[in-house]
Design an enzyme around this catalytic site. Structure first.
Site: not given
Length: 208
Positions: A87, A121-122
């Site tokens: 990112h 959790t994603t």
């Protein structure tokens, strides 16, 4: 980490081969609501064995089979090379060699922990994780927390600071949270946010 995990604003391939973008709640407004927030995550994310959960210690059940951990290789020191996963351009090599034990509390305190069946959790939030949450949190200095939120960004333009990058607490439902057999007092309050400081500590260590 799991190979099926995607980073913030990552692509998620759902049923029928359709591709959509997921993000955290804080990213919805900057993205003009073009990504899917936590309430709309796909895959297994809306099922009933999701993570994280709020651990109420007084309601946990003692499991005599949960003994001490054996940490293999955690004492080996390395000069780690760290990369923000696609990112930003935010690669770095740590100035000094550290071991994983350097980032954890004293080994004796790691006897006290909780365990429950949960998920990633994603997206796609696969329900294939056995979570272990240690009773003693990792302490962070305020400057370390600020360094984490000020030096990492969600986007390549560095316009959105990487804060609040946690999934909301999920319902425990019919699941039972177990605690280890090691003696010691229970915490006087719940553990809703211990995982995030632990991850933050690891990341901030890499930024030094």
């Amino acid at each position: 980490m799991n190979n099926s995990d995607a980073g913030p604003w990552g692509e998620l391939t759902g049923f029928g081969g359709a591709t959509s973008h997921w993000c955290y709640q804080i990213q919805l407004k900057p993205s003009n609501y073009t990504c899917l927030g936590p309430d709309e995550w796909e895959g297994s994310c809306q099922n009933n064995r999701q993570s994280p959960v709020n651990i109420v210690t007084a309601k946990t059940q003692l499991d005599p089979n949960l003994g001490r951990f054996s940490f293999s290789g955690y004492d080996r020191k390395h000069q780690w090379v760290v990369e923000n996963n696609g990112h930003t351009d935010m690669n770095t090599t740590m100035k000094s060699s550290i071991s994983l034990f350097d980032l954890l509390p004293e080994e004796d305190s790691l006897r006290h922990y909780f365990r429950y069946l949960g998920s990633l959790t994603t997206p796609t939030c696969d329900e294939k994780v056995v979570w272990t949450v240690f009773q003693e949190p990792i302490q962070l200095h305020r400057d370390q927390i600020l360094a984490f939120s000020q030096k990492l960004f969600y986007d390549q333009e560095q316009s959105v600071n990487m804060t609040d990058n946690v999934r909301p607490v999920q319902s425990l439902g019919q699941r039972q949270v177990f605690r280890s057999r090691a003696p010691g007092p229970l915490l006087s309050q719940p553990l809703p946010t211990l995982l995030a400081p632990a991850l933050a500590c690891l990341t901030v260590g890499f930024l030094r």
